[in-house]
Design an enzyme around this catalytic site. Structure first.
Site, PDB file in Angstrom:
ATOM      1  N   CYS A   5       0.853  -1.170   0.000  1.00 37.39           N
ATOM      2  CA  CYS A   5       0.000   0.000   0.000  1.00 37.39           C
ATOM      3  C   CYS A   5       0.894   1.225   0.000  1.00 37.39           C
ATOM      4  O   CYS A   5       2.108   1.122  -0.040  1.00 37.39           O
ATOM      5  CB  CYS A   5      -0.862   0.031   1.259  1.00 37.39           C
ATOM      6  SG  CYS A   5      -1.760  -1.505   1.570  1.00 37.39           S
TER       7      CYS A   5
ATOM      8  N   ALA B 116      -5.616  -4.018  -1.694  1.00 35.91           N
ATOM      9  CA  ALA B 116      -6.253  -5.032  -0.854  1.00 35.91           C
ATOM     10  C   ALA B 116      -5.843  -6.428  -1.292  1.00 35.91           C
ATOM     11  O   ALA B 116      -6.166  -6.858  -2.395  1.00 35.91           O
ATOM     12  CB  ALA B 116      -7.761  -4.865  -0.917  1.00 35.91           C
ATOM     13  N   ILE B 117      -5.114  -7.131  -0.425  1.00 30.40           N
ATOM     14  CA  ILE B 117      -4.672  -8.496  -0.724  1.00 30.40           C
ATOM     15  C   ILE B 117      -5.313  -9.471   0.266  1.00 30.40           C
ATOM     16  O   ILE B 117      -5.749 -10.546  -0.090  1.00 30.40           O
ATOM     17  CB  ILE B 117      -3.128  -8.626  -0.611  1.00 30.40           C
ATOM     18  CG1 ILE B 117      -2.437  -7.562  -1.459  1.00 30.40           C
ATOM     19  CG2 ILE B 117      -2.680 -10.026  -0.964  1.00 30.40           C
ATOM     20  CD1 ILE B 117      -2.138  -7.906  -2.869  1.00 30.40           C
TER      21      ILE B 117
ATOM     22  N   ASN C  78       1.800  -0.138   5.456  1.00 29.88           N
ATOM     23  CA  ASN C  78       2.003  -0.896   4.241  1.00 29.88           C
ATOM     24  C   ASN C  78       2.696  -2.161   4.718  1.00 29.88           C
ATOM     25  O   ASN C  78       3.879  -2.132   5.043  1.00 29.88           O
ATOM     26  CB  ASN C  78       2.906  -0.101   3.287  1.00 29.88           C
ATOM     27  CG  ASN C  78       3.447  -0.952   2.160  1.00 29.88           C
ATOM     28  OD1 ASN C  78       2.858  -1.969   1.820  1.00 29.88           O
ATOM     29  ND2 ASN C  78       4.561  -0.549   1.597  1.00 29.88           N
TER      30      ASN C  78
ATOM     31  N   LEU D 124       7.241 -14.359 -10.470  1.00 26.79           N
ATOM     32  CA  LEU D 124       8.178 -13.870 -11.482  1.00 26.79           C
ATOM     33  C   LEU D 124       9.201 -14.961 -11.733  1.00 26.79           C
ATOM     34  O   LEU D 124       9.818 -15.462 -10.797  1.00 26.79           O
ATOM     35  CB  LEU D 124       8.889 -12.601 -10.990  1.00 26.79           C
ATOM     36  CG  LEU D 124       8.020 -11.399 -10.661  1.00 26.79           C
ATOM     37  CD1 LEU D 124       8.896 -10.215 -10.260  1.00 26.79           C
ATOM     38  CD2 LEU D 124       7.125 -11.021 -11.831  1.00 26.79           C
TER      39      LEU D 124
ATOM     40  N   SER E 188       9.002 -13.395  -5.829  1.00 27.09           N
ATOM     41  CA  SER E 188      10.183 -13.139  -6.638  1.00 27.09           C
ATOM     42  C   SER E 188      11.442 -13.602  -5.899  1.00 27.09           C
ATOM     43  O   SER E 188      11.402 -13.867  -4.700  1.00 27.09           O
ATOM     44  CB  SER E 188      10.227 -11.631  -6.938  1.00 27.09           C
ATOM     45  OG  SER E 188      11.267 -11.327  -7.821  1.00 27.09           O
TER      46      SER E 188
END
Ligand SMILES: *[C@@H]1O[C@H](CO)[C@@H](O)[C@H](O)[C@H]1NC(C)=O
Length: 572
Positions: free
Chosen positions: A2, A58-59, A81, A243, A351
Site C-alpha cells: 500500500c 487489498a490483498i 504498508n 516472477l 520473486s
C-alpha cells in the site's frame, strides 16, 4: 502493499492539514488503488495537529480491511504498508480478548502496540512500514521491516513537522527541507510534545558478527526453511503469480509454489501463473519457458524492444525515484512486466531477490580469500538491499499496484543462510558441483526422486544479466544517451549537478530526467541525496578489486556493477 503518508506535529489547522494530506497522498495512490482513508487529530496540547493517511492495495480481507486501523478504544490510529505473516500467532499471544474489527493481517500491529509497546516491531514476522499516532498522549511510533523490503522515507517540514511516506514524492512536493530513507530494522519514537523523535535499531541478529556464522550445513533444514518462507507468503485472498526469469533463484521460488499449490488443492487447483520478460530472443525468455513447462506453471513470456525501454525511462525514474544507471536499467524490465501482470488481474507476485546477497551468489565472490571475508561482504550486501534490489522490486511493481514478496529475505531464511558457516558459501574448485556459487542451495533442492528443477537449471552458473537486461538494451541506451547528451552538456554537468556529478552520458541523461520530476537545489540535502552514488556504489567494485586485481580493468565491469567474469575464468 500500500501507500502511506503521515504528517506529525504540523502547524496547519486540522482542516488545512486534512486538505494538504488528501492532496499529497494522491502521489502514492498508484501503490494502492483499491481504497483510501485518513485520520486527522489535534495534539493533546492543541497547538499542533497530525494526520495519517493510507492508499490501499487489498490483498488480505479486501472487504473490511480499510485503514487507518484503530486500537479498541480508538485512541490510536495505524497506517501501514505491510504483510504480517505471523498475525494469527501474535493475535493468540494478546491478553486483551476483544474481537478485532477486521480480518486484516495488519490490525494486530495496533493492538500489539497497546500490549507490547515499542517491542511490537521485533515481534512481527513480515514486511512492513507503518506509523502509529496516539491521540491522547501525542506519541508517534513508526517502524520498518528488518531488511527494508517495504519502502519508507521520512523528512522534516518547514514548520518543524515530521513526515513519513512510502515514497519520497509527497515529501518533495510537500516542501520537506530534507528527505531521508527511514533505516530498515529501526523504529522511530517521539513522545508527545517532543519535537525530535529518535531512531532505535530493533533488529540485531547474531549474524551481524562473523563469530556467529558457525552453523553446519543442513540441506534438509535449508529446504524446509525455504519452503516455509514461500508457504507463509501464499497468504492472499486475491489472484497471485510468480516472477520467473529462468535463473536459479526465481525458478526455485516458482517450483516450490507450484508444488505447494498442488499439495493444497490436489488436482482441483488451477496451475499457478508465472511471468517473464526479456528482449526478443533473449535466453532468459527461453529458459523461463522451459522451467515453466517442467514445473507445470501457466507461463507467460513478454518481450520488449529497446525503443520501448527507452520510452519508459522517464516513468521508471519517476516511480523508482532514482537516477543511478544500475537501478534504472535493471528496474525497467520489471516495470514493464509488472504492468502486464496487473493487467491480467494479478495483484501479488513472488520473486527471487536476496539469494545472491545471503548465499554469496555474485561471481566476484569466487575470489573471496576466506570465509570471514566472505561473510562480512554478505552482511554488507544484505544491509544494502533496501537501496538496491528491494527498492527496485518494490517500486517497479508498486508503480502499477502489484505487490512483490521475497521469500529469500524471510526472517527464518535469513537466520538459516546468514548463520551458516561461510565456508559452505565458498566455491571449491573441482569438487563436483561445489565450484558453483550458491552450491549449498542447489544441493538442498537436488532431490532426484522428485526433482524441483531440470538438472541443467539447478546446476547452471549465474548469468551476468539474469534479470532480463540484455547487452543490446545497455548498448541501445548508451547510443540514445550519446545522441541527446552533448559533450558540452557533460562539460557543464559539475555546475548543474554539484552533488553526485554524473560521469557518463547515460548518467547525465537519467539525472536530467530525474530533476524534471523532482526539481531541487541539487546540493545534496534533498531527494538527490537518497540515491547512492560515488563511493557507496563503487563498494562492491572495491571489494572485488581487493580480492582480484584483474577486476580493476573497467572492460570487465558491466552496467550493473557486477562483473563480466567469463565463466571459464570463474571456474578455472
Ligand atoms: C582472511 O583474509 C583476509 C584478507 O586476505 C586476511 O586479512 C585475514 O587474516 C584472513 N582471515 C583468516 C581467518 O584467515
Amino acid at each position: 502493499m500500500c501507500g502511506i503518508l503521515a504528517v506529525v506535529n504540523s502547524k496547519l489547522s486540522p482542516e488545512a492539514l486534512r486538505l494538504q494530506t488528501l492532496t499529497l497522498q494522491r502521489l502514492v495512490r498508484h501503490r494502492g488503488p483499491d481504497g483510501s482513508g485518513i485520520h486527522v487529530v489535534e495534539t493533546p496540547t492543541g497547538a499542533r495537529c497530525s494526520s495519517v493517511a493510507h492508499e490501499r492495495l487489498a490483498i488480505v480481507d479486501p472487504l473490511s480491511g480499510n485503514q487507518p486501523l484503530f486500537s479498541h478504544d480508538r485512541s490510536r490510529s495505524l497506517t501501514v504498508n505491510g504483510e504480517i505473516y505471523n498475525h494469527k500467532q501474535l493475535r493468540a499471544e494478546l491478553k486483551d480478548p476483544t474481537a478485532f474489527r477486521t480480518e486484516s493481517d495488519c490490525e494486530v500491529i495496533v493492538h500489539g502496540y497497546d500490549e507490547f509497546g515499542v517491542d511490537i516491531a521485533s515481534k512481527l514476522d513480515g514486511d512492513f512500514a507503518f506509523v502509529i499516532l496516539d491521540d491522547q498522549t501525542g506519541d508517534v511510533y513508526a517502524a520498518r521491516d528488518p531488511v527494508g523490503v517495504n519502502s519508507l522515507y521520512m523528512g522534516t517540514g518547514l514548520d518543524g513537522s515530521t513526515w513519513f511516506s512510502s515514497e519520497a514524492k509527497p515529501l518533495v512536493t510537500g516542501g520537506c527541507i530534507d528527505v531521508r530513507i527511514f533505516p530498515p530494522g529501526h523504529y522511530y519514537l517521539a513522545r508527545g510534545g517532543e519535537e525530535e523523535g529518535r531512531l532505535v535499531p530493533y533488529y540485531a541478529p547474531s549474524w551481524h558478527s562473523a563469530s556467529a556464522a558457525t552453523q553446519p550445513l543442513n540441506l534438509e533444514k535449508l529446504r524446509t526453511t525455504f519452503t516455509a518462507a514461500v508457504e507463509k507468503r501464499l497468504m492472499a485472498d486475491v489472484p497471485y503469480g510468480v516472477l520467473l526469469s529462468g535463473g536459479l533463484d526465481s525458478s526455485l521460488v516458482a517450483s516450490v509454489i507450484a508444488r505447494l499449490k498442488r499439495k493444497r488443492f490436489l488436482e482441483h487447483g488451477k496451475p499457478v501463473k508465472s511471468f517473464s520478460i526479456g528482449l526478443d530472443g533473449s535466453p532468459d525468455l527461453a529458459n523461463a519457458q522451459k522451467v515453466g513447462e517442467f514445473i507445470g506453471t501457466e507461463h507467460y513470456g513478454f518481450s520488449f524492444t529497446v525503443q520501448e525501454g527507452i520510452d519508459a525511462i522517464s516513468d521508471v525514474i519517476y516511480h523508482l525515484e532514482r537516477y543511478d544507471v544500475t537501478t534504472i536499467c535493471a528496474g525497467m524490465p520489471m516495470f514493464l512486466l509488472a504492468r502486464k501482470i496487473k493487467a491480467m488481474g494479478i495483484k501479488m507476485v513472488m520473486s527471487g531477490e536476496g539469494a545472491d546477497e545471503t548465499l554469496a551468489g555474485y561471481l566476484y565472490f569466487h575470489k573471496a580469500p576466506n570465509g570471514t571475508e566472505l561473510h562480512a561482504e554478505c552482511v554488507r550486501k544484505v544491509a544494502a538491499l533496501n537501496q538496491f534490489d528491494c527498492l527496485r522490486a518494490n517500486k517497479a511493481t508498486m508503480a502499477h499496484g502489484l505487490e512483490v514478496r521475497v521469500p529469500f529475505l524471510d526472517r527464518g531464511m535469513l537466520d538459516a543462510t546468514m548463520t551458516l558457516d561461510p565456508d559452505f558459501k565458498l566455491t571449491r574448485k573441482g569438487e563436483k558441483t561445489q565450484f558453483l556459487e550458491k552450491w549449498a542451495l542447489r544441493e538442498a533442492f537436488n532431490v532426484p526422486t522428485e526433482p524441483f528443477l531440470p538438472h541443467e537449471v539447478l546446476f547452471r552458473q549465474k548469468e551476468q544479466f539474469s534479470d532480463g537486461v540484455g547487452y543490446s538494451w545497455i548498448d541501445g541506451l548508451k547510443e540514445h544517451a550519446g545522441k541527446v547528451i552533448s559533450d558540452e552538456d557533460m562539460a557543464t554537468a559539475p555546475i548543474r549537478f554539484p552533488y553526485n556529478t554524473p560521469g557518463t552520458k547515460e548518467a547525465a541523461y537519467f539525472r536530467t530526467i530525474f530533476h524534471s520530476h523532482f526539481p531541487n537545489n541539487n546540493y545534496g540535502n534533498g531527494i538527490e541525496a537518497t540515491v547512492p552514488g560515488g563511493p557507496s556504489v563503487a563498494c562492491s567494485t572495491a571489494k572485488a578489486i581487493e580480492w582480484d586485481e584483474a577486476w580493476s580493468d573497467p572492460t570487465k565491469q558491466d552496467q550493473s556493477g557486477r562483473f563480466v567474469d567469463t565463466h571459464d575464468a570463474a571456474v578455472a
